[in-house]
Structures are given as structure tokens and as C-alpha cells.
Design a protein around this motif. Sequence first.
Motif, PDB file in Angstrom:
ATOM      1  N   THR A 135      -3.057  -4.190  -4.558  1.00  0.00           N
ATOM      2  CA  THR A 135      -3.890  -4.681  -5.648  1.00  0.00           C
ATOM      3  C   THR A 135      -4.622  -5.934  -5.278  1.00  0.00           C
ATOM      4  O   THR A 135      -4.138  -6.748  -4.522  1.00  0.00           O
ATOM      5  CB  THR A 135      -3.019  -4.987  -6.874  1.00  0.00           C
ATOM      6  OG1 THR A 135      -2.043  -5.933  -6.474  1.00  0.00           O
ATOM      7  CG2 THR A 135      -2.325  -3.740  -7.373  1.00  0.00           C
ATOM      8  N   VAL A 164       0.833  -1.203   0.000  1.00  0.00           N
ATOM      9  CA  VAL A 164       0.000   0.000   0.000  1.00  0.00           C
ATOM     10  C   VAL A 164       0.869   1.255   0.000  1.00  0.00           C
ATOM     11  O   VAL A 164       0.640   2.204  -0.753  1.00  0.00           O
ATOM     12  CB  VAL A 164      -0.940  -0.010   1.225  1.00  0.00           C
ATOM     13  CG1 VAL A 164      -1.686   1.296   1.331  1.00  0.00           C
ATOM     14  CG2 VAL A 164      -1.925  -1.169   1.106  1.00  0.00           C
ATOM     15  N   ASN A 204      -6.734  -7.903  -0.729  1.00  0.00           N
ATOM     16  CA  ASN A 204      -8.060  -7.564  -0.225  1.00  0.00           C
ATOM     17  C   ASN A 204      -8.062  -7.684   1.282  1.00  0.00           C
ATOM     18  O   ASN A 204      -7.212  -8.358   1.871  1.00  0.00           O
ATOM     19  CB  ASN A 204      -9.166  -8.408  -0.885  1.00  0.00           C
ATOM     20  CG  ASN A 204      -9.245  -9.830  -0.361  1.00  0.00           C
ATOM     21  OD1 ASN A 204      -9.003 -10.098   0.814  1.00  0.00           O
ATOM     22  ND2 ASN A 204      -9.586 -10.761  -1.246  1.00  0.00           N
ATOM     23  N   LEU A 216     -12.255  -4.048   1.413  1.00  0.00           N
ATOM     24  CA  LEU A 216     -11.409  -3.294   0.503  1.00  0.00           C
ATOM     25  C   LEU A 216     -10.755  -4.261  -0.479  1.00  0.00           C
ATOM     26  O   LEU A 216     -10.167  -5.265  -0.066  1.00  0.00           O
ATOM     27  CB  LEU A 216     -10.330  -2.532   1.273  1.00  0.00           C
ATOM     28  CG  LEU A 216      -9.303  -1.765   0.437  1.00  0.00           C
ATOM     29  CD1 LEU A 216      -9.976  -0.632  -0.345  1.00  0.00           C
ATOM     30  CD2 LEU A 216      -8.186  -1.228   1.329  1.00  0.00           C
ATOM     31  N   GLU A 217     -10.868  -3.963  -1.768  1.00  0.00           N
ATOM     32  CA  GLU A 217     -10.222  -4.749  -2.812  1.00  0.00           C
ATOM     33  C   GLU A 217      -9.396  -3.816  -3.691  1.00  0.00           C
ATOM     34  O   GLU A 217      -9.906  -2.796  -4.159  1.00  0.00           O
ATOM     35  CB  GLU A 217     -11.259  -5.481  -3.670  1.00  0.00           C
ATOM     36  CG  GLU A 217     -12.076  -6.499  -2.911  1.00  0.00           C
ATOM     37  CD  GLU A 217     -13.043  -7.247  -3.810  1.00  0.00           C
ATOM     38  OE1 GLU A 217     -12.681  -8.315  -4.305  1.00  0.00           O
ATOM     39  OE2 GLU A 217     -14.151  -6.734  -4.026  1.00  0.00           O
ATOM     40  N   LEU A 218      -8.145  -4.173  -3.870  1.00  0.00           N
ATOM     41  CA  LEU A 218      -7.214  -3.340  -4.619  1.00  0.00           C
ATOM     42  C   LEU A 218      -6.506  -4.172  -5.683  1.00  0.00           C
ATOM     43  O   LEU A 218      -6.100  -5.304  -5.434  1.00  0.00           O
ATOM     44  CB  LEU A 218      -6.170  -2.730  -3.679  1.00  0.00           C
ATOM     45  CG  LEU A 218      -6.709  -1.884  -2.520  1.00  0.00           C
ATOM     46  CD1 LEU A 218      -5.635  -1.669  -1.483  1.00  0.00           C
ATOM     47  CD2 LEU A 218      -7.242  -0.555  -3.042  1.00  0.00           C
ATOM     48  N   THR A 219      -6.349  -3.596  -6.856  1.00  0.00           N
ATOM     49  CA  THR A 219      -5.652  -4.255  -7.960  1.00  0.00           C
ATOM     50  C   THR A 219      -4.791  -3.235  -8.681  1.00  0.00           C
ATOM     51  O   THR A 219      -5.244  -2.119  -8.928  1.00  0.00           O
ATOM     52  CB  THR A 219      -6.651  -4.850  -8.970  1.00  0.00           C
ATOM     53  OG1 THR A 219      -7.634  -5.579  -8.275  1.00  0.00           O
ATOM     54  CG2 THR A 219      -5.950  -5.741  -9.968  1.00  0.00           C
ATOM     55  N   LEU A 234      -4.373   1.285 -11.443  1.00  0.00           N
ATOM     56  CA  LEU A 234      -4.750   0.987 -10.067  1.00  0.00           C
ATOM     57  C   LEU A 234      -6.261   1.038  -9.937  1.00  0.00           C
ATOM     58  O   LEU A 234      -6.899   2.014 -10.323  1.00  0.00           O
ATOM     59  CB  LEU A 234      -4.128   2.002  -9.096  1.00  0.00           C
ATOM     60  CG  LEU A 234      -4.587   1.902  -7.628  1.00  0.00           C
ATOM     61  CD1 LEU A 234      -4.210   0.549  -7.040  1.00  0.00           C
ATOM     62  CD2 LEU A 234      -3.986   3.029  -6.797  1.00  0.00           C
ATOM     63  N   ARG A 235      -6.804  -0.022  -9.389  1.00  0.00           N
ATOM     64  CA  ARG A 235      -8.244  -0.115  -9.162  1.00  0.00           C
ATOM     65  C   ARG A 235      -8.475  -0.355  -7.681  1.00  0.00           C
ATOM     66  O   ARG A 235      -7.850  -1.245  -7.082  1.00  0.00           O
ATOM     67  CB  ARG A 235      -8.825  -1.258  -9.989  1.00  0.00           C
ATOM     68  CG  ARG A 235     -10.320  -1.491  -9.781  1.00  0.00           C
ATOM     69  CD  ARG A 235     -10.794  -2.642 -10.658  1.00  0.00           C
ATOM     70  NE  ARG A 235     -10.642  -2.301 -12.062  1.00  0.00           N
ATOM     71  CZ  ARG A 235     -10.299  -3.160 -13.021  1.00  0.00           C
ATOM     72  NH1 ARG A 235     -10.038  -4.418 -12.698  1.00  0.00           N
ATOM     73  NH2 ARG A 235     -10.213  -2.770 -14.277  1.00  0.00           N
ATOM     74  N   ALA A 236      -9.387   0.418  -7.092  1.00  0.00           N
ATOM     75  CA  ALA A 236      -9.691   0.310  -5.664  1.00  0.00           C
ATOM     76  C   ALA A 236     -11.202   0.276  -5.474  1.00  0.00           C
ATOM     77  O   ALA A 236     -11.910   1.164  -5.954  1.00  0.00           O
ATOM     78  CB  ALA A 236      -9.082   1.481  -4.890  1.00  0.00           C
TER      79      ALA A 236
END
Length: 876
Positions: free
Chosen positions: A28, A22, A703, A688-691, A637-639
Motif C-alpha cells: 500500500t 506484497v 511506493n 508503482l504506488e500501492l495503498t 486495495l489501490r494500485a
Amino acid sequence: MDRASFNIARVRSALLIGSALVNLGVPTWALAETAPESDSGLEEIIVTAQKREQSLQDVPVAVTAISEASLETNRIVSVADLNGIAPNVTVRPAAGGTQIASFSVRGVNSYGVVPGSDKEVSINLDGVYISSARGSIFDIADIARIEVLRGPQGTLFGRNATAGAVSIITRDPTGKFGGTLSGTIGNYHQRRLRATLESPQVGPFSAYVTFQHNERRGDTVNTAAGLVWDKTGPDGLGKQTSPKTLGDNNAESVFAALKFEPSDSFNMVYKYDWASNDYTPEANVAVALNPNSGNGRLLSLVMNNQVAGVATTGAFVGQTIQAGVVPVFATSGLRTGFATNGWTVPGKQRYSGHNLTANWRATDNFSAKAILSYRKSFLYGASALQGMSGMVITPAANAAIQADTSGLISTATKAAYAAAVGNRLHEGGTQRIYRNEQYSGELQLNYTTELVNATAGGIYFHSNEQEGGPSTMWSSKSMYIQIPNSTGLLPQANGTTGAQSPNEARFLPRATSIAAYGQVEVHVLPVVDLVGGVRYTHDHKTGTSYIGGLWNPATPGDRVNGVMTYTPSQVSSFVYNNNQWSYTFGVNYKPNNDTLLYAKYSRSYVSGGQIGNLPWKPEIAKSWEAGAKTTVFDGKLRANLAVFSVTYDNLQFANGGAAYALIRPDLALFPTLVVSSRPPARARGVELELTAAPTRGLTLGANLGYTNFKFLGPLNGEVLSIAGLCGTEFALNLPTLGACEIAQSKNYRNTLTPKITSNLWAQWESEPLFNADTRLSIRLDAQIKSSMRIDANLDAPLPQPGWAALETVPSTLILNGRIALSDIQMGGINTTLALWGRNITDDKHIQFPGGVGAGVERSASFQQARTYGVDLTVKF
């Protein structure tokens, strides 16, 4: 460093790794992603979470989508493999050889184990709701995508989705001639072969067919293997032998699809799936025994007097019986690789389904879809639930029982054991035959303009179930002492089964559901949408339960020929009718193409019902949810963030029926019972999901899910008794139950629901190698769960000091990985070679707990052992 400290340390390390990601700006997560083909960023994900195709980032739903490529990379071949894939979602196989996928989503356990009851997480295959909880662990080939939706989904997915929904979408024929052949070799004698042949387009028709064989030896040695049980009877089971290993699978399946597409505006796709699995149930291992309880004292005396090589004469039917075994214990709460499951025998699972889907696009704005489906399934399983079956009541054991002066064993019990010398002691087990047949039809209409998106439809669903022990045999029993070595407890010449009547329980529930639904999204402003949806459902259920009684052969002593008549001691029939509204209201704010903010309120429900004389009310879930979805840094970046609060009224959960005799003796024979909590329960949390794709060829993911679940008031006396909080653990009688409720129910806790779940992963793919298309890819996943309780009541006194370590499963870390060389071109044939491993660190913790009765014994099944292997896939 002790084991608990070590687990905390490694979880802390994993979380620190995630924090570092992070801080670097590249956190991600999204399994639907593969390494991007260019520097342009992450690929778009298309989902159907709102019954129409949309980009994942445009859907105001907390959903994790898993693409076909990621299914292969992560070796996801069944629902059970979804464990840890999405935040606040865990999946595990339930005990008892039932092939049930037990879900925990946002603090709620979805089980559906009781005949005629429903579950909080709906499983849908190509738009068809699968009603059967038993047998819900199955292999499906040709999966194009899996969508895991979290939170109430009652408007579009219907009843029985108060915690979430799993939507499995299989692929359609492509119309391009080709084929795929893949094979796997791994430890535990893993052998997997999959062959797909796809036809070219022939006029308006295209098709494919896939055959798959998948086998694996179990990871646990059965120390009571070789016991022969004669289950000859009308069901054709014959003689069965307790297996050498537990957790075996030997499955074959066929999946076929035929597409008819006469024009660009209309197509029909027919899909057929069939599968057969000969398996052995997962091991159930004894982990603790209390010799200061009545049954615990008996078990201890019998266990301590199993003489090697003893052969005694069974007083029950006058035959020589094999030697008994000393049960294996896992006192540390960790898998040992051994179990004593003498009653367990191989199970059988069979299922098939037909699905016909028609799609018609009448105009650019209007489309329609119709789905017709028929499915049926069969399951037979017999499992030793407590890990102590296979012992013999030896002369030495009987002498110890007769000499016991503890006061825990009654005179009548001593006499019963004296008469049973030479017979096996069956301690906690089940044998069930389950059949399910379901029909459904759905019509769906979609209308889209620049102003509005509207979806409406109607659905009809009907199911028939049959469940109970094999004909002429019992279905479940604890502490049965008069089982000769060679029988499955069949009627004797006079139609009886000895001194004890059989614990017969047979259920025939039927359910019909008719519903209409609609959802509208109105673009009131260029950046603001209002969403409203409603669903009306009528549930009609009927059923008959047959409890106790005798099976009577037409000819005395004849188990097979003639007509078996059954005289139950209790027959209960019911009719259940109920109407429910589900709805959702929300607002979406989309200031630009890369950002969505949403808030919504939903109401959903799980159908009520009845078993025997016990009715239960519909479970109602009312949910607030707000979320944000954004894509930044040129799509790299996708959040996705969601916060939620769900209140459950009449939350349904299942528990063993043994304690229920305290207040309802007529229902004490039920193997499990479903009840509803009278006070509300509440789950609150965040996901929370991050890619991210920071550089070409590298994709990183993370996640995090957090849920706080609690009951908002004291449970009622009935629930406490069924849950084993008062009647068993505190030995209180009914008049004093109210005091127990006030004193203890405030500390009742949900089990098997970790507060924190997380998944960290990284995938790297090289540039083309060797001046060709060949690429090297590496992927590593770390699945993290915080500690979770396996005992429901914080105030229950511990019968033995060693039980304290068995109240909670500590934090766990599961590592999975894969290294692959893909796109190896060999004369027009595309080849992929992959080396993979699951549970690489060989985590051994408890996965599903059991027990005969609170304070008597504990048993458990454990995390599956480390597996690894090699895949070879060729495509042409």
C-alpha cells in the motif's frame, strides 16, 4: 561489517519487508489516506491535477496527493519536507544559504539557481506559479492538500514543468466558529506555536486567520563563530557576526483568508500570506583537499600554520585581526556536527502574497474561475561554500609559503601572500541580495457534458528580479586573501578595494509570459475517452548585467552617506523573444468504475534566456507515458502504475563559473552559469504506488520508483568546460578540447539522482478508548534511496586515493515516526497529544556536494540530524 555493507544490508531488509507486504496481498501507498472509518475500504481522494475536481483514480496523470490529515501526521510544513514522499522524487536544500529547494524528479535536477533562468519543476500556490527559485523553501500554514505531479505538465501548468509540478492548495474558510492552538517542544531548541481563529458565517462572509512561530537551533557547531564583518553600507546590513550554530531557523508567518459567497453559484476568496525568517545557512563542511594542486597547496600551508591565540597586524588596513581557526574536515563523508564557516552570517528571508480567486458556476455544465495574484520576496544570504573560511595568513603560514619549492605556487602569488599577512583567507563563498516581484492573472473556463469535458483559459505573468552582492561589496569569490577581519570588502578612501578588483556581479532580469491553453476529453465510446490539449506561450525577457568595476562613495571613505556611484567594467543587456507550443494527446480506457488504463504523448518546455553574453535555448521535453489505476477487493486495495520515457533536448543545468574562464574569460565572474546540452538526454522508468486497508484501523503503503537517465551523445566542448570535465580536471587548453570531448563526455553522469526511490509506511488507529472518542494512532515511514553520484565524470582521475569514497553517496534509509492520542475530549475542547521523530536512525550522509574546482577541494552539506519532539493541539 563495514559502513557500505551495513547500508546495503539495511536497504535490502527494508525492501524485503516491502516484498513481504506484497506477497501478503496488502502492499500500500498513498499519503492522502488515513485509517478508514469503516470496513468499506479506502477513502476517495479528490485532486485538481487537470484544473478541475476529479477522483485521483480517474486522472490520467502520475500524481501523489497528500491530504491535510497526512500533512499533519508526517509533519510536512514546507516544500523541503516532500523529500521521499512520491516515487522518483527527492528534495533537498541547496548550498549557499539561498533557501532553494533542489528537486530531482525522474532523473532530472530542477535548480533554477542562475538569475533569470527557470526550473524543470514548477511550484504553484493556489493556482499561482511561483517563479523565484531562491526562497522557495518556506512555511505555509493551512494547507489543505499538496499534489505532486510527475512528468511533463506543460499543457495545463504551463512552461517550466518538464519534470513535474507541485501544486499547494490552501483551505478556504468553513464558516464555522472555532479555533486551534498547537505547540511543539523538541530537541535542538525546537519551539513551534500555531494559533488559528475561524469566524462564523456572517451574511455572505466567512474568514480565518492563522499565526505561526517556528524556531530551531541548527545541528552543526560553527568552529569559526564570533568573527565580526562590518558590512555597513547602503543596504543597511551593518556589522554581522558568524553564528555559533548553522542551520538555525526563527520564522514567523501570518495566513489569512476571507470568503464572500452571496449565492451557491458564485464565491470569491481572498488570501494573504506573510512570513519572515531569520536563519543561518546550512553548514558546508570540507571533506577533501588536494595539496598537489596550486590552491590546495596554499590552503594546506595556511591551515597547518594557524597558531592558537595569534594576533597580527593586518597590512591591508592596519588593524589587529583575531586568531585564525583550523578547518574541520569530514573525511569519511559523514556529518560530524562541526564545520568551519567563518564567512557565514545570519540570513534574512521575507515574502508576502495576495491571491484573489473568483468561482462562478453559470449552469450545471459551465463554470469559470479567475485568479489574480501579486507576490514579492526578499532574501539575503552569505555562506562559506567550502568549509575553510576563517583562517588567518599568519607569519608562520607566510614563511611556509615563501619556502615552498613544489613549483605549484607562483612568484606573484607568494608576493601577494607576503603583503597580506594578518588578513583572513576567504576560500570559496558568496553573499547575495535577491528581490523578486511578480504579477499574474488567469481566466479558466470549464464545460462538462456526458459527451465531453473541456477546459480552456489564458494567463498573463510578469516578474522583476534583482540579484547581486550588497551594494559596495562583492557577490562571490574564491581564494580572496585581502579581506581584513572587520570588512565585507568595501571601497577604500580612493574607491578601490585593494590590489584585487571586486568580483561584482549584479543582474536585473525581467520576464513576461502570455499564454492560451485548452484541453478536451471526448467520450467516443462508453469505455474509451480521447484526450487532446494544446498551449501556446509567448515569452519576452529582458535584462542587464553589471560585471566587475568599482563602487565610488560620494565622499572618500564614506560608506553610508551620500550617493554611491558604481562604475562597472562590463555592462551587458539582452532581449529574448520566443514562442513555444506545448501539447498532449492520449487515450483513456475505463472498462469499469474501478479501473483506468491510459496512454499519452506530451511536449513541454522550459523557457530559454540569457545572462550576460551567454544565451541558452529552451529545453524541450517529449514524453511517452502509459499507466494503470485500479481499486480492488471492495475498495481495500489501490494500485497505480506508470511507465515513461522522456527525451530532453537542450537540457538546462547549472555549474560553477570558475572553469568557464577557459573559453569565455568575460564570463568567468559569474557565480553560476546555466547551459544547454546539445545532444538529447533520455529518462526511462517505472513508478508503482500501492495503498491498502486490510482491516479496520490499519492502513499500509508502499511506493517504488526506478529511473534510468543518460545522455544520447557526446556533450559539446562548451558544456564540458563549464561542467569541469576537461578544462579543470584534465588541464587541457581550448585547441585540445575536442579530443577531451570524444574521450570523456560519454561517461558524464547526472548527479544527485538516485535510480531507485521507495517509501514503505504503516499507520494503525485503535478503536475508541476509555468509552470515549479518544484514539491511539501509530505511524512509521521508511524512505529508501539507492546510491547516487556526486561527481559527474566517471573518467576523472582522482587527485587523492581518499577521494574514491566521495564519488558516490551510498544507499540510504530514513525512518520517521509518530505516536498520537487524538480526540481527547476535555469540556468541549478536543485535544491531541503526539510524540514524533524524524531521521530516527540519525543518517549522516551527504545531501548536497560542493567544491572550489575539480581536483582541488570537496565540500558538502549533510542530511539533517535526528529530531524529535512533542506536539500538543487543542481545538474548540
